[in-house]
Write a protein that holds these residues in place. Structure first.
Motif, PDB file in Angstrom:
ATOM      1  N   TYR A  69       0.806  -1.437  -0.237  1.00  0.00           N
ATOM      2  CA  TYR A  69      -0.119   0.352  -0.343  1.00  0.00           C
ATOM      3  C   TYR A  69       1.027   1.691   0.334  1.00  0.00           C
ATOM      4  CZ  TYR A  69       0.873  -0.022   5.102  1.00  0.00           C
ATOM      5  OH  TYR A  69       1.261   0.109   6.415  1.00  0.00           O
ATOM      6  N   GLY A  70       0.017   2.328  -0.353  1.00  0.00           N
ATOM      7  CA  GLY A  70       0.999   3.602  -0.174  1.00  0.00           C
ATOM      8  C   GLY A  70      -0.173   4.905  -0.626  1.00  0.00           C
ATOM      9  N   ALA A  71       0.725   6.230  -0.535  1.00  0.00           N
ATOM     10  CA  ALA A  71      -0.701   7.016  -0.218  1.00  0.00           C
ATOM     11  C   ALA A  71       0.042   8.153   0.261  1.00  0.00           C
ATOM     12  CB  ALA A  71      -1.283   7.181   1.492  1.00  0.00           C
ATOM     13  N   ILE A  72      -0.256   9.229  -0.741  1.00  0.00           N
ATOM     14  CA  ILE A  72       0.345  10.294  -1.025  1.00  0.00           C
ATOM     15  C   ILE A  72      -0.763  11.589  -0.336  1.00  0.00           C
ATOM     16  CG2 ILE A  72      -0.577  10.476  -3.450  1.00  0.00           C
ATOM     17  CD1 ILE A  72       1.975  12.418  -3.447  1.00  0.00           C
ATOM     18  N   GLY A  73      -0.024  12.949   0.065  1.00  0.00           N
ATOM     19  CA  GLY A  73      -0.909  13.666   0.705  1.00  0.00           C
ATOM     20  C   GLY A  73      -0.760  15.358  -0.020  1.00  0.00           C
ATOM     21  N   TYR A  74      -0.829  15.792  -0.043  1.00  0.00           N
ATOM     22  CA  TYR A  74      -0.537  17.177  -0.478  1.00  0.00           C
ATOM     23  C   TYR A  74      -1.181  18.332   0.679  1.00  0.00           C
ATOM     24  CZ  TYR A  74       1.089  21.371  -2.794  1.00  0.00           C
ATOM     25  OH  TYR A  74       1.703  22.548  -3.224  1.00  0.00           O
ATOM     26  N   SER A  75      -0.374  19.335   0.883  1.00  0.00           N
ATOM     27  CA  SER A  75      -1.435  20.336   1.943  1.00  0.00           C
ATOM     28  C   SER A  75      -0.984  21.445   1.055  1.00  0.00           C
ATOM     29  CB  SER A  75      -0.793  19.957   3.607  1.00  0.00           C
ATOM     30  OG  SER A  75      -1.216  19.066   3.905  1.00  0.00           O
ATOM     31  N   MET A  76      -1.646  22.556   1.462  1.00  0.00           N
ATOM     32  CA  MET A  76      -1.799  24.126   0.701  1.00  0.00           C
ATOM     33  C   MET A  76      -3.238  24.404   1.875  1.00  0.00           C
ATOM     34  SD  MET A  76      -3.865  22.991  -2.719  1.00  0.00           S
ATOM     35  CE  MET A  76      -3.951  20.953  -2.429  1.00  0.00           C
ATOM     36  N   VAL A  77      -3.020  26.044   1.385  1.00  0.00           N
ATOM     37  CA  VAL A  77      -3.887  26.672   1.775  1.00  0.00           C
ATOM     38  C   VAL A  77      -3.651  27.160   3.633  1.00  0.00           C
ATOM     39  CG1 VAL A  77      -6.216  28.098   1.893  1.00  0.00           C
ATOM     40  CG2 VAL A  77      -5.780  26.486   0.156  1.00  0.00           C
ATOM     41  N   ASP A  78      -2.354  27.568   3.485  1.00  0.00           N
ATOM     42  CA  ASP A  78      -1.806  27.032   5.044  1.00  0.00           C
ATOM     43  C   ASP A  78      -2.218  26.202   5.449  1.00  0.00           C
ATOM     44  OD1 ASP A  78      -1.533  29.828   5.015  1.00  0.00           O
ATOM     45  OD2 ASP A  78      -2.915  30.308   5.348  1.00  0.00           O
ATOM     46  N   SER A  79      -1.711  24.714   5.243  1.00  0.00           N
ATOM     47  CA  SER A  79      -2.306  23.163   5.981  1.00  0.00           C
ATOM     48  C   SER A  79      -3.290  22.796   6.101  1.00  0.00           C
ATOM     49  CB  SER A  79      -1.274  23.679   6.943  1.00  0.00           C
ATOM     50  OG  SER A  79       0.125  23.013   6.294  1.00  0.00           O
ATOM     51  N   ARG A  80      -4.157  24.178   5.498  1.00  0.00           N
ATOM     52  CA  ARG A  80      -6.163  23.547   6.163  1.00  0.00           C
ATOM     53  C   ARG A  80      -6.958  23.015   4.979  1.00  0.00           C
ATOM     54  NH1 ARG A  80      -8.263  29.268   7.990  1.00  0.00           N
ATOM     55  NH2 ARG A  80      -9.734  28.406   6.004  1.00  0.00           N
ATOM     56  N   SER A 116      -9.609  16.563   2.663  1.00  0.00           N
ATOM     57  CA  SER A 116     -10.099  17.320   3.686  1.00  0.00           C
ATOM     58  C   SER A 116      -9.967  18.438   4.219  1.00  0.00           C
ATOM     59  CB  SER A 116      -9.027  16.321   5.112  1.00  0.00           C
ATOM     60  OG  SER A 116      -7.972  16.657   5.199  1.00  0.00           O
ATOM     61  N   TRP A 117     -10.510  19.861   5.504  1.00  0.00           N
ATOM     62  CA  TRP A 117     -11.142  20.950   5.219  1.00  0.00           C
ATOM     63  C   TRP A 117     -10.844  21.243   7.160  1.00  0.00           C
ATOM     64  CZ3 TRP A 117      -9.092  25.286   3.144  1.00  0.00           C
ATOM     65  CH2 TRP A 117      -9.821  26.518   3.711  1.00  0.00           C
ATOM     66  N   LYS A 118     -10.115  21.999   7.502  1.00  0.00           N
ATOM     67  CA  LYS A 118      -9.493  22.252   8.677  1.00  0.00           C
ATOM     68  C   LYS A 118     -10.141  23.840   9.094  1.00  0.00           C
ATOM     69  CE  LYS A 118      -6.793  22.140  12.821  1.00  0.00           C
ATOM     70  NZ  LYS A 118      -7.774  20.964  13.606  1.00  0.00           N
ATOM     71  N   HIS A 119     -11.376  24.102   8.858  1.00  0.00           N
ATOM     72  CA  HIS A 119     -11.941  25.567   9.195  1.00  0.00           C
ATOM     73  C   HIS A 119     -10.923  26.326  10.666  1.00  0.00           C
ATOM     74  CE1 HIS A 119     -14.957  28.365   8.121  1.00  0.00           C
ATOM     75  NE2 HIS A 119     -15.069  28.566   9.427  1.00  0.00           N
ATOM     76  N   ASN A 120     -11.272  25.608  11.629  1.00  0.00           N
ATOM     77  CA  ASN A 120     -10.211  25.725  13.111  1.00  0.00           C
ATOM     78  C   ASN A 120      -9.905  25.108  13.163  1.00  0.00           C
ATOM     79  OD1 ASN A 120     -12.522  25.164  14.266  1.00  0.00           O
ATOM     80  ND2 ASN A 120     -13.943  27.252  13.933  1.00  0.00           N
ATOM     81  N   VAL A 162     -18.015  11.444   4.900  1.00  0.00           N
ATOM     82  CA  VAL A 162     -17.892  12.709   4.943  1.00  0.00           C
ATOM     83  C   VAL A 162     -17.945  12.410   6.439  1.00  0.00           C
ATOM     84  CG1 VAL A 162     -18.629  14.860   4.951  1.00  0.00           C
ATOM     85  CG2 VAL A 162     -18.881  13.045   2.378  1.00  0.00           C
ATOM     86  N   GLU A 163     -17.180  13.145   7.052  1.00  0.00           N
ATOM     87  CA  GLU A 163     -17.351  13.263   8.702  1.00  0.00           C
ATOM     88  C   GLU A 163     -17.141  14.982   8.607  1.00  0.00           C
ATOM     89  OE1 GLU A 163     -14.605  10.922  10.839  1.00  0.00           O
ATOM     90  OE2 GLU A 163     -13.308  11.840  10.831  1.00  0.00           O
ATOM     91  N   VAL A 164     -18.051  15.380   9.467  1.00  0.00           N
ATOM     92  CA  VAL A 164     -17.822  16.870   9.939  1.00  0.00           C
ATOM     93  C   VAL A 164     -17.467  16.435  11.823  1.00  0.00           C
ATOM     94  CG1 VAL A 164     -18.642  18.930  11.266  1.00  0.00           C
ATOM     95  CG2 VAL A 164     -19.622  17.428   8.221  1.00  0.00           C
ATOM     96  N   LYS A 165     -16.055  16.734  12.375  1.00  0.00           N
ATOM     97  CA  LYS A 165     -15.757  16.532  13.453  1.00  0.00           C
ATOM     98  C   LYS A 165     -15.458  17.967  14.159  1.00  0.00           C
ATOM     99  CE  LYS A 165     -11.925  14.280  15.799  1.00  0.00           C
ATOM    100  NZ  LYS A 165     -10.657  13.509  15.824  1.00  0.00           N
ATOM    101  N   TYR A 166     -15.489  18.250  15.305  1.00  0.00           N
ATOM    102  CA  TYR A 166     -15.420  18.929  16.166  1.00  0.00           C
ATOM    103  C   TYR A 166     -15.379  18.729  17.433  1.00  0.00           C
ATOM    104  CZ  TYR A 166     -16.763  23.584  18.611  1.00  0.00           C
ATOM    105  OH  TYR A 166     -16.488  24.377  18.890  1.00  0.00           O
TER     106      TYR A 166
END
Length: 168
Positions: A69-80, A116-120, A162-166
């Motif tokens: 297995y392999g996975a690649i991820g890229y973060s952008m917009v201030d890592s959010r 994924s999006w880290k809103h805050n 889809v997951e919304v986590k607070y």
């Protein structure tokens, strides 16, 4: 100095005797693989109970698994914002240890795009679309649990999550 917001995960899972799973990965954690649905899935036949060699009608069951297995991820917009792609390729050779039962061999692949999006600091929204394809011998075999004849066929399985986590 450059800071590239790219992460990569690679690994391999196998078992060399009943009840044992061996993983080689760069994460250092067990059971944290790439992909979302290949593990614990009837289409691949891979599960923690299968690794334990559970008995069926007085006979044991053995499996020989080999999964890359392999996975690649890229973060952008201030890592959010993070986008990623997982890929899994493996095989599962099942030996029911039951006289007269054909022992299937199942090859499979899974492709899973993620976002994924880290809103805050408290709220994160994430999701994935997992697509699992199996390649199985198109032949009849006797299911050792039910005693009925089954045809082991190729399967395609999909899952959207889809997951919304607070967090407080």
């Amino acid at each position: 100095e450059y800071n590239v917001p790219l992460d990569v995960k690679l690994g391999w899972v196998t078992n060399f005797q009943d009840g044992t799973a061996v993983t080689l990965n760069d994460d250092g954690t067990i059971f944290k693989y790439a992909g979302a649905i290949w593990w614990q899935n009837a289409a691949t036949g891979i599960s923690t109970s299968a690794l334990l060699g559970t008995g069926v009608q007085g006979f044991g069951t053995e499996q020989e698994i080999s999964v890359f297995y392999g996975a690649i991820g890229y973060s952008m917009v201030d890592s959010r914002l993070r986008i990623g792609l997982d890929y899994v390729f493996g095989s599962n050779d099942i030996d029911y240890k039951t006289p007269g039962v054909i022992n299937p061999s199942i090859d499979f692949q899974e492709i899973t795009p993620r976002i994924s999006w880290k809103h805050n600091k408290n709220l994160t929204i994430s999701g994935y679309y997992a697509y699992l394809m199996t390649d199985a011998p198109n032949e009849y075999y006797t299911d050792p649990v039910t005693g009925n004849d089954r045809r082991l066929e190729d399967e395609d399985r999909q899952r959207v999550r889809v997951e919304v986590k607070y967090s407080f």
